[in-house]
Design a protein around this motif. Structure first.
Motif, PDB file in Angstrom:
ATOM      1  N   PRO A  66       0.801  -1.240   0.000  1.00 16.98           N
ATOM      2  CA  PRO A  66       0.000   0.000   0.000  1.00 16.98           C
ATOM      3  C   PRO A  66       0.824   1.276   0.000  1.00 16.98           C
ATOM      4  O   PRO A  66       0.378   2.301  -0.539  1.00 16.98           O
ATOM      5  N   ASP A  67       2.011   1.249   0.580  1.00 11.84           N
ATOM      6  CA  ASP A  67       2.838   2.456   0.592  1.00 11.84           C
ATOM      7  C   ASP A  67       3.165   2.940  -0.808  1.00 11.84           C
ATOM      8  O   ASP A  67       3.405   4.130  -1.023  1.00 11.84           O
ATOM      9  N   ALA A  78     -10.401   4.610   1.460  1.00 15.36           N
ATOM     10  CA  ALA A  78      -9.740   3.888   0.382  1.00 15.36           C
ATOM     11  C   ALA A  78      -8.395   3.343   0.836  1.00 15.36           C
ATOM     12  O   ALA A  78      -8.021   2.215   0.501  1.00 15.36           O
ATOM     13  N   ASP A  79      -7.648   4.141   1.596  1.00 18.16           N
ATOM     14  CA  ASP A  79      -6.357   3.690   2.104  1.00 18.16           C
ATOM     15  C   ASP A  79      -6.519   2.465   2.998  1.00 18.16           C
ATOM     16  O   ASP A  79      -5.783   1.478   2.879  1.00 18.16           O
ATOM     17  N   GLY A 239      -5.021  10.607   7.728  1.00 16.55           N
ATOM     18  CA  GLY A 239      -5.392  10.336   6.345  1.00 16.55           C
ATOM     19  C   GLY A 239      -4.948   9.018   5.772  1.00 16.55           C
ATOM     20  O   GLY A 239      -5.555   8.522   4.825  1.00 16.55           O
ATOM     21  N   SER A 240      -3.871   8.426   6.293  1.00 17.65           N
ATOM     22  CA  SER A 240      -3.409   7.141   5.776  1.00 17.65           C
ATOM     23  C   SER A 240      -2.682   6.394   6.880  1.00 17.65           C
ATOM     24  O   SER A 240      -2.110   6.997   7.810  1.00 17.65           O
ATOM     25  N   LEU A 241      -2.670   5.077   6.776  1.00 17.06           N
ATOM     26  CA  LEU A 241      -1.978   4.277   7.783  1.00 17.06           C
ATOM     27  C   LEU A 241      -0.462   4.418   7.663  1.00 17.06           C
ATOM     28  O   LEU A 241       0.257   4.227   8.639  1.00 17.06           O
ATOM     29  N   ARG A 242       0.011   4.762   6.487  1.00 18.63           N
ATOM     30  CA  ARG A 242       1.442   5.069   6.351  1.00 18.63           C
ATOM     31  C   ARG A 242       1.806   6.270   7.216  1.00 18.63           C
ATOM     32  O   ARG A 242       2.826   6.260   7.928  1.00 18.63           O
ATOM     33  N   GLU A 243       0.992   7.322   7.179  1.00 19.33           N
ATOM     34  CA  GLU A 243       1.262   8.497   7.992  1.00 19.33           C
ATOM     35  C   GLU A 243       1.086   8.193   9.485  1.00 19.33           C
ATOM     36  O   GLU A 243       1.774   8.775  10.317  1.00 19.33           O
TER      37      GLU A 243
END
Length: 337
Positions: A66-67, A78-79, A239-243
Protein backbone atom coordinates in the motif's frame (compact mmCIF):
# COMPACT_ATOMS: atom_id res chain seq x y z
CA UNK A 1 0.55 -8.86 -5.86
CA UNK A 2 -2.85 -7.16 -5.39
CA UNK A 3 -4.69 -6.10 -8.52
CA UNK A 4 -8.12 -4.57 -8.00
CA UNK A 5 -10.75 -5.58 -10.54
CA UNK A 6 -13.77 -3.93 -8.92
CA UNK A 7 -14.89 -1.63 -6.16
CA UNK A 8 -18.05 -0.61 -4.37
CA UNK A 9 -18.59 2.59 -2.43
CA UNK A 10 -21.55 2.98 -0.06
CA UNK A 11 -22.82 5.95 1.91
CA UNK A 12 -24.47 4.87 5.16
CA UNK A 13 -26.72 6.75 7.55
CA UNK A 14 -26.10 5.37 11.03
CA UNK A 15 -29.05 4.70 13.37
CA UNK A 16 -28.02 6.65 16.46
CA UNK A 17 -27.61 10.21 17.73
CA UNK A 18 -27.99 12.77 14.99
CA UNK A 19 -27.74 10.02 12.37
CA UNK A 20 -24.15 10.59 11.29
CA UNK A 21 -22.82 9.28 8.00
CA UNK A 22 -20.05 6.87 7.08
CA UNK A 23 -18.64 6.04 3.68
CA UNK A 24 -17.47 2.48 3.11
CA UNK A 25 -15.11 1.31 0.37
CA UNK A 26 -14.95 -2.32 -0.70
CA UNK A 27 -12.17 -3.44 -3.07
CA UNK A 28 -12.19 -6.80 -4.87
CA UNK A 29 -9.07 -8.46 -6.24
CA UNK A 30 -9.00 -10.66 -9.36
CA UNK A 31 -8.66 -13.64 -7.04
CA UNK A 32 -11.92 -12.75 -5.25
CA UNK A 33 -10.27 -11.38 -2.09
CA UNK A 34 -11.87 -8.24 -0.65
CA UNK A 35 -10.67 -5.33 1.47
CA UNK A 36 -12.82 -2.85 3.39
CA UNK A 37 -12.34 0.71 4.61
CA UNK A 38 -14.40 3.43 6.29
CA UNK A 39 -14.37 7.16 6.84
CA UNK A 40 -16.65 8.53 9.57
CA UNK A 41 -18.35 11.95 9.20
CA UNK A 42 -16.69 12.48 5.81
CA UNK A 43 -15.91 15.79 4.18
CA UNK A 44 -18.72 16.69 1.72
CA UNK A 45 -16.26 16.39 -1.17
CA UNK A 46 -15.21 12.82 -0.32
CA UNK A 47 -18.12 11.12 -2.10
CA UNK A 48 -17.51 12.89 -5.40
CA UNK A 49 -13.74 12.31 -5.20
CA UNK A 50 -14.31 8.59 -4.72
CA UNK A 51 -16.75 8.50 -7.63
CA UNK A 52 -14.54 10.43 -10.01
CA UNK A 53 -11.04 9.24 -9.18
CA UNK A 54 -10.81 6.01 -7.19
CA UNK A 55 -11.51 3.53 -9.98
CA UNK A 56 -8.97 5.17 -12.26
CA UNK A 57 -6.33 5.09 -9.50
CA UNK A 58 -6.79 1.43 -8.50
CA UNK A 59 -8.57 -0.80 -11.03
CA UNK A 60 -6.08 -2.84 -13.03
CA UNK A 61 -3.07 -1.29 -11.29
CA UNK A 62 -0.38 -3.66 -9.97
CA UNK A 63 1.20 -2.84 -6.63
CA UNK A 64 3.28 -4.75 -4.09
CA UNK A 65 2.51 -2.74 -0.95
CA UNK A 66 0.00 0.00 0.00
CA UNK A 67 2.84 2.46 0.59
CA UNK A 68 3.53 2.40 -3.17
CA UNK A 69 0.12 3.93 -3.89
CA UNK A 70 0.88 7.22 -2.17
CA UNK A 71 -2.16 9.37 -1.43
CA UNK A 72 -5.10 7.24 -2.56
CA UNK A 73 -8.07 9.33 -3.78
CA UNK A 74 -10.77 9.49 -1.14
CA UNK A 75 -8.48 9.42 1.87
CA UNK A 76 -8.79 7.12 4.89
CA UNK A 77 -11.53 4.80 3.61
CA UNK A 78 -9.74 3.89 0.38
CA UNK A 79 -6.36 3.69 2.10
CA UNK A 80 -7.74 1.38 4.80
CA UNK A 81 -9.34 -0.86 2.18
CA UNK A 82 -6.00 -1.20 0.37
CA UNK A 83 -4.26 -2.19 3.61
CA UNK A 84 -7.03 -4.64 4.52
CA UNK A 85 -6.87 -6.25 1.07
CA UNK A 86 -3.07 -6.48 1.16
CA UNK A 87 -3.02 -7.98 4.66
CA UNK A 88 -5.74 -10.50 3.80
CA UNK A 89 -3.83 -11.59 0.69
CA UNK A 90 -0.69 -12.04 2.81
CA UNK A 91 -2.65 -13.88 5.50
CA UNK A 92 -1.50 -11.54 8.27
CA UNK A 93 -3.45 -9.40 10.76
CA UNK A 94 -3.44 -5.68 10.00
CA UNK A 95 -1.85 -5.05 13.39
CA UNK A 96 1.20 -7.12 12.40
CA UNK A 97 1.27 -5.59 8.91
CA UNK A 98 1.65 -2.16 10.53
CA UNK A 99 4.37 -3.38 12.89
CA UNK A 100 2.19 -3.83 15.97
CA UNK A 101 3.21 -6.26 18.69
CA UNK A 102 0.62 -5.88 21.44
CA UNK A 103 -2.14 -8.41 21.94
CA UNK A 104 -4.45 -6.37 24.16
CA UNK A 105 -5.00 -2.71 24.97
CA UNK A 106 -6.16 -0.81 28.02
CA UNK A 107 -9.24 1.20 27.09
CA UNK A 108 -10.45 4.53 28.34
CA UNK A 109 -14.05 5.70 28.34
CA UNK A 110 -15.00 9.34 27.87
CA UNK A 111 -17.05 11.10 30.53
CA UNK A 112 -18.87 14.28 29.52
CA UNK A 113 -19.88 17.07 31.87
CA UNK A 114 -22.74 16.03 34.17
CA UNK A 115 -25.50 18.01 35.84
CA UNK A 116 -23.86 17.72 39.25
CA UNK A 117 -20.99 16.03 41.05
CA UNK A 118 -23.12 13.16 42.37
CA UNK A 119 -24.22 12.25 38.84
CA UNK A 120 -20.62 12.42 37.66
CA UNK A 121 -19.31 10.12 40.39
CA UNK A 122 -22.19 7.70 39.82
CA UNK A 123 -21.40 7.55 36.11
CA UNK A 124 -17.71 6.94 36.77
CA UNK A 125 -18.70 4.23 39.26
CA UNK A 126 -20.66 2.37 36.56
CA UNK A 127 -17.60 2.24 34.33
CA UNK A 128 -15.28 1.23 37.17
CA UNK A 129 -17.67 -1.58 38.06
CA UNK A 130 -17.60 -2.63 34.38
CA UNK A 131 -13.83 -3.08 34.63
CA UNK A 132 -12.43 0.21 33.36
CA UNK A 133 -9.21 1.29 35.08
CA UNK A 134 -9.07 4.60 33.20
CA UNK A 135 -11.55 7.34 32.28
CA UNK A 136 -11.15 10.53 30.26
CA UNK A 137 -13.12 13.46 31.66
CA UNK A 138 -14.23 16.45 29.63
CA UNK A 139 -13.25 19.69 31.39
CA UNK A 140 -13.78 23.34 30.62
CA UNK A 141 -13.59 26.60 32.60
CA UNK A 142 -16.16 26.32 35.38
CA UNK A 143 -16.20 22.50 35.25
CA UNK A 144 -12.73 21.28 36.09
CA UNK A 145 -11.20 21.38 39.57
CA UNK A 146 -14.32 20.41 41.52
CA UNK A 147 -15.35 17.43 39.36
CA UNK A 148 -11.77 16.20 39.13
CA UNK A 149 -11.37 16.44 42.90
CA UNK A 150 -14.64 14.56 43.44
CA UNK A 151 -13.64 11.68 41.16
CA UNK A 152 -10.11 11.51 42.56
CA UNK A 153 -11.39 11.39 46.13
CA UNK A 154 -13.84 8.62 45.23
CA UNK A 155 -11.26 6.62 43.24
CA UNK A 156 -7.71 7.39 44.39
CA UNK A 157 -6.11 4.75 42.15
CA UNK A 158 -8.15 5.39 39.00
CA UNK A 159 -6.36 6.62 35.88
CA UNK A 160 -7.94 9.94 34.90
CA UNK A 161 -7.24 11.74 31.64
CA UNK A 162 -8.55 15.25 31.00
CA UNK A 163 -9.82 16.46 27.63
CA UNK A 164 -10.04 20.25 27.50
CA UNK A 165 -11.19 20.31 23.84
CA UNK A 166 -9.31 23.54 23.25
CA UNK A 167 -11.44 25.44 25.75
CA UNK A 168 -8.72 27.17 27.79
CA UNK A 169 -6.72 30.37 27.48
CA UNK A 170 -5.63 30.53 31.14
CA UNK A 171 -2.55 28.40 31.81
CA UNK A 172 -2.90 28.81 35.57
CA UNK A 173 -6.35 27.18 35.49
CA UNK A 174 -4.88 24.13 33.76
CA UNK A 175 -1.87 24.09 36.08
CA UNK A 176 -4.21 23.76 39.07
CA UNK A 177 -5.54 20.45 37.70
CA UNK A 178 -2.09 18.85 37.92
CA UNK A 179 -2.45 18.55 41.70
CA UNK A 180 -4.89 15.65 41.14
CA UNK A 181 -2.43 13.53 39.15
CA UNK A 182 -4.13 13.30 35.76
CA UNK A 183 -2.60 10.81 33.35
CA UNK A 184 -2.64 13.45 30.57
CA UNK A 185 -4.04 16.87 29.73
CA UNK A 186 -5.50 16.55 26.24
CA UNK A 187 -5.95 19.38 23.73
CA UNK A 188 -5.66 22.21 26.27
CA UNK A 189 -5.68 25.11 23.80
CA UNK A 190 -7.44 25.69 20.52
CA UNK A 191 -5.45 24.75 17.42
CA UNK A 192 -1.79 23.82 17.25
CA UNK A 193 -0.45 27.27 16.41
CA UNK A 194 0.10 28.28 20.04
CA UNK A 195 3.05 25.95 20.59
CA UNK A 196 4.61 28.41 23.04
CA UNK A 197 1.56 28.13 25.31
CA UNK A 198 1.66 24.34 25.11
CA UNK A 199 5.38 24.36 25.93
CA UNK A 200 4.81 26.74 28.85
CA UNK A 201 2.08 24.47 30.23
CA UNK A 202 4.23 21.38 29.83
CA UNK A 203 7.00 23.00 31.84
CA UNK A 204 4.56 23.71 34.67
CA UNK A 205 2.81 20.34 34.97
CA UNK A 206 3.94 16.78 35.62
CA UNK A 207 1.19 15.28 33.46
CA UNK A 208 2.02 14.94 29.77
CA UNK A 209 0.33 17.49 27.54
CA UNK A 210 -1.47 15.44 24.87
CA UNK A 211 -1.56 17.05 21.42
CA UNK A 212 -3.58 16.21 18.33
CA UNK A 213 -1.88 17.00 15.02
CA UNK A 214 -2.97 16.85 11.39
CA UNK A 215 0.39 15.86 9.89
CA UNK A 216 3.80 14.46 10.71
CA UNK A 217 5.34 17.86 9.92
CA UNK A 218 3.05 19.45 12.52
CA UNK A 219 4.09 16.80 15.04
CA UNK A 220 7.80 17.35 14.39
CA UNK A 221 7.32 21.08 14.93
CA UNK A 222 5.57 20.42 18.25
CA UNK A 223 8.32 18.06 19.36
CA UNK A 224 11.01 20.60 18.49
CA UNK A 225 9.14 23.26 20.50
CA UNK A 226 8.74 21.01 23.56
CA UNK A 227 4.99 21.59 23.26
CA UNK A 228 3.97 18.34 24.95
CA UNK A 229 4.99 14.83 25.86
CA UNK A 230 2.17 12.81 24.31
CA UNK A 231 0.47 12.39 20.94
CA UNK A 232 -3.23 11.83 20.29
CA UNK A 233 -3.04 9.56 17.24
CA UNK A 234 -6.19 9.59 15.10
CA UNK A 235 -5.86 7.55 11.89
CA UNK A 236 -8.76 9.41 10.25
CA UNK A 237 -7.10 12.78 10.83
CA UNK A 238 -3.71 11.75 9.44
CA UNK A 239 -5.39 10.34 6.34
CA UNK A 240 -3.41 7.14 5.78
CA UNK A 241 -1.98 4.28 7.78
CA UNK A 242 1.44 5.07 6.35
CA UNK A 243 1.26 8.50 7.99
CA UNK A 244 0.01 6.88 11.20
CA UNK A 245 3.17 4.76 11.35
CA UNK A 246 5.38 7.76 10.58
CA UNK A 247 3.73 9.81 13.33
CA UNK A 248 4.06 6.92 15.76
CA UNK A 249 7.73 6.51 14.94
CA UNK A 250 8.47 10.24 15.32
CA UNK A 251 6.67 10.48 18.65
CA UNK A 252 8.23 7.30 20.02
CA UNK A 253 11.72 8.40 18.96
CA UNK A 254 11.18 11.66 20.87
CA UNK A 255 10.15 9.75 24.00
CA UNK A 256 6.52 10.85 23.73
CA UNK A 257 3.67 8.66 24.90
CA UNK A 258 0.89 7.89 22.41
CA UNK A 259 -2.88 7.45 22.75
CA UNK A 260 -4.95 6.14 19.83
CA UNK A 261 -8.51 7.28 19.20
CA UNK A 262 -11.04 6.51 16.46
CA UNK A 263 -14.48 7.62 15.34
CA UNK A 264 -17.60 5.62 16.07
CA UNK A 265 -18.98 4.71 12.66
CA UNK A 266 -19.76 1.09 11.83
CA UNK A 267 -16.80 -0.49 13.61
CA UNK A 268 -14.47 -0.67 10.60
CA UNK A 269 -12.65 2.59 11.40
CA UNK A 270 -12.33 1.50 15.02
CA UNK A 271 -10.86 -1.83 13.95
CA UNK A 272 -8.13 0.08 12.11
CA UNK A 273 -7.58 2.21 15.22
CA UNK A 274 -7.13 -0.95 17.31
CA UNK A 275 -4.54 -2.19 14.82
CA UNK A 276 -2.68 1.14 15.06
CA UNK A 277 -2.90 1.07 18.86
CA UNK A 278 -1.03 -2.26 18.86
CA UNK A 279 2.15 -0.40 17.80
CA UNK A 280 4.73 -0.54 20.60
CA UNK A 281 4.77 3.18 21.39
CA UNK A 282 1.00 3.37 22.05
CA UNK A 283 1.24 3.04 25.82
CA UNK A 284 -1.60 5.35 26.92
CA UNK A 285 -5.14 3.93 27.12
CA UNK A 286 -6.89 3.91 23.75
CA UNK A 287 -10.30 5.37 22.98
CA UNK A 288 -12.21 2.74 21.04
CA UNK A 289 -15.36 2.62 23.16
CA UNK A 290 -17.87 0.46 21.35
CA UNK A 291 -20.25 2.28 18.98
CA UNK A 292 -23.92 1.31 19.28
CA UNK A 293 -24.46 -2.31 18.26
CA UNK A 294 -27.25 -1.23 15.92
CA UNK A 295 -24.63 0.59 13.85
CA UNK A 296 -21.95 -2.10 13.80
CA UNK A 297 -21.43 -4.09 10.62
CA UNK A 298 -18.45 -6.06 11.95
CA UNK A 299 -18.36 -9.35 13.80
CA UNK A 300 -17.23 -9.62 16.49
CA UNK A 301 -18.09 -6.04 17.49
CA UNK A 302 -15.21 -3.67 18.22
CA UNK A 303 -15.10 -2.57 21.82
CA UNK A 304 -13.81 -3.15 25.31
CA UNK A 305 -14.59 -6.01 27.65
CA UNK A 306 -13.73 -5.37 31.27
CA UNK A 307 -11.84 -2.25 30.22
CA UNK A 308 -9.58 -4.20 27.85
CA UNK A 309 -9.64 -4.32 24.04
CA UNK A 310 -8.38 -7.50 22.38
CA UNK A 311 -6.28 -7.05 19.24
CA UNK A 312 -7.68 -9.52 16.66
CA UNK A 313 -4.78 -11.74 15.61
CA UNK A 314 -6.44 -14.96 14.47
CA UNK A 315 -7.87 -13.57 11.22
CA UNK A 316 -6.03 -11.66 8.47
CA UNK A 317 -6.64 -8.03 7.65
CA UNK A 318 -8.88 -6.04 9.99
CA UNK A 319 -9.76 -9.30 11.73
CA UNK A 320 -13.56 -8.92 11.60
CA UNK A 321 -16.28 -10.34 9.41
CA UNK A 322 -18.56 -7.95 7.52
CA UNK A 323 -22.36 -8.14 7.69
CA UNK A 324 -23.08 -7.16 4.10
CA UNK A 325 -26.85 -7.42 4.60
CA UNK A 326 -26.61 -4.73 7.27
CA UNK A 327 -24.48 -2.59 4.96
CA UNK A 328 -27.21 -2.73 2.33
CA UNK A 329 -29.92 -1.90 4.87
CA UNK A 330 -28.04 1.14 6.17
CA UNK A 331 -26.87 2.43 2.78
CA UNK A 332 -28.68 5.42 1.35
CA UNK A 333 -26.52 5.49 -1.79
CA UNK A 334 -23.90 3.31 -3.46
CA UNK A 335 -22.13 2.74 -6.74
CA UNK A 336 -19.86 0.13 -8.29
CA UNK A 337 -17.01 0.23 -10.77
Amino acid sequence: MPRVCGLEVSRLVLPYGRRPESILVRLTDYGGMTGWGEVVDPDPKTWSILQERLAQALIGVDWEHPDELGAVPGGPAADMACWDLWARMRGVPLAHALGGSRTSLMATVRIGAERNLDSLVARVNRHVCAGYAHVTMDVHPGWDVEPLRAVRQAYPALGIGLDARGAYTDIEALEALDAYAPSAIERPFAGSGGLADHADLQERVAAPVLLEVASVAELDEAIAAGAGRALLLRPAVLGSLREVRRAHDSAAAAGWEIACSGGQGTGLARAATVAAASLPGCTLPCDVAEPPRSAQIVTPPVGATGGVVAVPLTQPGLGHGIDEDRVRRLAKDSYRA
